[in-house]
Design a protein around this motif. Structure first.
Motif, mmCIF file in Angstrom:
data_model
loop_
_atom_site.group_PDB
_atom_site.id
_atom_site.type_symbol
_atom_site.label_atom_id
_atom_site.label_comp_id
_atom_site.label_asym_id
_atom_site.label_seq_id
_atom_site.Cartn_x
_atom_site.Cartn_y
_atom_site.Cartn_z
ATOM 1 N N GLU A 1 32.842 31.751 35.469
ATOM 2 C CA GLU A 1 32.038 30.570 35.771
ATOM 3 C C GLU A 1 31.927 30.481 37.287
ATOM 4 O O GLU A 1 32.583 29.661 37.933
ATOM 5 N N VAL A 2 31.073 31.341 37.841
ATOM 6 C CA VAL A 2 30.987 31.468 39.291
ATOM 7 C C VAL A 2 30.508 30.188 39.972
ATOM 8 O O VAL A 2 30.910 29.906 41.111
ATOM 9 N N ASP A 3 29.679 29.418 39.301
ATOM 10 C CA ASP A 3 29.179 28.191 39.920
ATOM 11 C C ASP A 3 30.276 27.140 40.104
ATOM 12 O O ASP A 3 30.117 26.211 40.876
ATOM 13 N N ARG A 4 31.402 27.293 39.410
ATOM 14 C CA ARG A 4 32.523 26.362 39.552
ATOM 15 C C ARG A 4 33.584 26.850 40.531
ATOM 16 O O ARG A 4 34.527 26.123 40.840
ATOM 17 N N LEU A 5 33.452 28.086 41.033
ATOM 18 C CA LEU A 5 34.425 28.609 41.983
ATOM 19 C C LEU A 5 34.394 27.807 43.279
ATOM 20 O O LEU A 5 33.325 27.434 43.767
ATOM 21 N N SER A 6 35.549 27.575 43.830
ATOM 22 C CA SER A 6 35.665 26.869 45.104
ATOM 23 C C SER A 6 34.862 27.579 46.188
ATOM 24 O O SER A 6 34.734 28.811 46.174
ATOM 25 N N GLU A 7 34.343 26.812 47.139
ATOM 26 C CA GLU A 7 33.601 27.392 48.260
ATOM 27 C C GLU A 7 34.486 28.301 49.105
ATOM 28 O O GLU A 7 33.979 29.069 49.918
ATOM 29 N N ARG A 8 35.766 28.212 48.904
ATOM 30 C CA ARG A 8 36.712 29.070 49.621
ATOM 31 C C ARG A 8 36.476 30.544 49.284
ATOM 32 O O ARG A 8 36.740 31.430 50.074
ATOM 33 N N TYR A 9 35.952 30.807 48.079
ATOM 34 C CA TYR A 9 35.769 32.180 47.610
ATOM 35 C C TYR A 9 34.327 32.615 47.793
ATOM 36 O O TYR A 9 33.402 31.892 47.459
ATOM 37 N N GLY A 10 34.152 33.838 48.329
ATOM 38 C CA GLY A 10 32.819 34.324 48.613
ATOM 39 C C GLY A 10 32.441 35.600 47.906
ATOM 40 O O GLY A 10 31.294 36.050 48.003
ATOM 41 N N ARG A 11 33.390 36.194 47.179
ATOM 42 C CA ARG A 11 33.103 37.477 46.534
ATOM 43 C C ARG A 11 34.022 37.669 45.346
ATOM 44 O O ARG A 11 35.210 37.348 45.416
ATOM 45 N N VAL A 12 33.455 38.207 44.250
ATOM 46 C CA VAL A 12 34.236 38.566 43.061
ATOM 47 C C VAL A 12 33.811 39.967 42.649
ATOM 48 O O VAL A 12 32.618 40.246 42.511
ATOM 49 N N VAL A 13 34.783 40.849 42.469
ATOM 50 C CA VAL A 13 34.521 42.211 42.014
ATOM 51 C C VAL A 13 35.184 42.371 40.652
ATOM 52 O O VAL A 13 36.342 41.997 40.465
ATOM 53 N N VAL A 14 34.427 42.937 39.701
ATOM 54 C CA VAL A 14 34.949 43.165 38.356
ATOM 55 C C VAL A 14 35.047 44.666 38.135
ATOM 56 O O VAL A 14 34.120 45.417 38.445
ATOM 57 N N GLY A 15 36.178 45.086 37.601
ATOM 58 C CA GLY A 15 36.398 46.499 37.342
ATOM 59 C C GLY A 15 36.986 46.744 35.977
ATOM 60 O O GLY A 15 37.367 45.815 35.259
ATOM 61 N N VAL A 16 37.048 48.025 35.630
ATOM 62 C CA VAL A 16 37.634 48.485 34.370
ATOM 63 C C VAL A 16 38.630 49.570 34.718
ATOM 64 O O VAL A 16 38.327 50.475 35.510
ATOM 65 N N VAL A 17 39.800 49.483 34.133
ATOM 66 C CA VAL A 17 40.825 50.492 34.361
ATOM 67 C C VAL A 17 41.316 51.008 33.019
ATOM 68 O O VAL A 17 41.436 50.252 32.050
ATOM 69 N N ILE A 18 41.572 52.315 32.964
ATOM 70 C CA ILE A 18 42.124 52.930 31.757
ATOM 71 C C ILE A 18 43.638 52.975 31.920
ATOM 72 O O ILE A 18 44.139 53.539 32.897
ATOM 73 N N GLN A 19 44.355 52.379 30.985
ATOM 74 C CA GLN A 19 45.816 52.467 31.018
ATOM 75 C C GLN A 19 46.204 53.936 30.872
ATOM 76 O O GLN A 19 45.640 54.645 30.042
ATOM 77 N N GLN A 20 47.161 54.390 31.683
ATOM 78 C CA GLN A 20 47.500 55.812 31.744
ATOM 79 C C GLN A 20 48.770 56.178 30.974
ATOM 80 O O GLN A 20 49.329 57.234 31.186
ATOM 81 N N GLN A 21 49.211 55.318 30.095
ATOM 82 C CA GLN A 21 50.394 55.614 29.274
ATOM 83 C C GLN A 21 49.983 55.623 27.819
ATOM 84 O O GLN A 21 49.197 54.762 27.415
#
Length: 175
Positions: free
Chosen positions: A81-101
């Motif tokens: 819900e990016v529109d509710r994020l505090s003005e303190r935050y200016g960037r969000v990065v989303v990633g995907v990681v494969i668990q290696q175990q």
């Protein structure tokens, strides 16, 4: 219409893959979001959201988590819900990681991986990770707050050769 925009509000990031064949180790992919301070958008994340956490203010959370790809439809879903994020935050990065175990895997070793980013019914991005087939992790979405305070989406899949822990430290670097 120039000068008139409602900006982004509530975004859904979804991930799916097929289960590993019988008798082989399960495949576990995880969605991770890193939120960055507006004063240091490429520094260390202010906080991370993943399978074991949510944002302090409840604006970013994981709706669905899978450890083996045996979900119905989209196996992992995260809401931002990016529109509710505090003005303190200016960037969000989303990633995907494969668990290696218990075994090391890249996207080429995951059966039918796919991702989708959408706002409401509008699909903003879809990908199948073929461009990063030798990667163990990838960033899949970037949201940046512009000067007027609106959130702008930057699509793109960028691969990394990182384990889950080190990926969280480098996923926000400039591409």
């Amino acid at each position: 219409m120039t000068g008139f925009s409602k900006g982004m509000h509530k975004v859904e990031v979804a991930l799916k893959w097929d289960p590993s064949p019988a008798g082989t180790a399960p495949t576990d992919l995880d969605i991770i979001a890193a939120t960055f301070d507006a004063r240091d958008p490429y520094g260390a994340p202010a906080y991370l959201v993943h399978f074991d956490s949510r944002s302090p203010d409840g604006t970013i959370f994981l709706n669905r988590d899978s450890t083996d790809g045996r979900g119905f439809g989209w196996d992992e879903v995260m809401t931002l819900e990016v529109d509710r994020l505090s003005e303190r935050y200016g960037r969000v990065v989303v990633g995907v990681v494969i668990q290696q175990q218990p075994v090391r895997r890249t996207f080429s070793g995951v059966l039918n991986p796919a991702m989708r980013v959408r706002e409401g019914y509008t699909v903003l991005s879809e990908d199948d990770f073929t461009t990063v087939h030798d990667a163990t992790a990838a960033t899949i979405a970037e949201f940046v707050r512009n000067e007027s305070g609106e959130w702008i989406f930057h699509p793109g899949v960028h691969g990394f050769q990182e384990d889950p822990e080190s990926f969280t430290r480098v996923m926000g670097r400039a591409q």
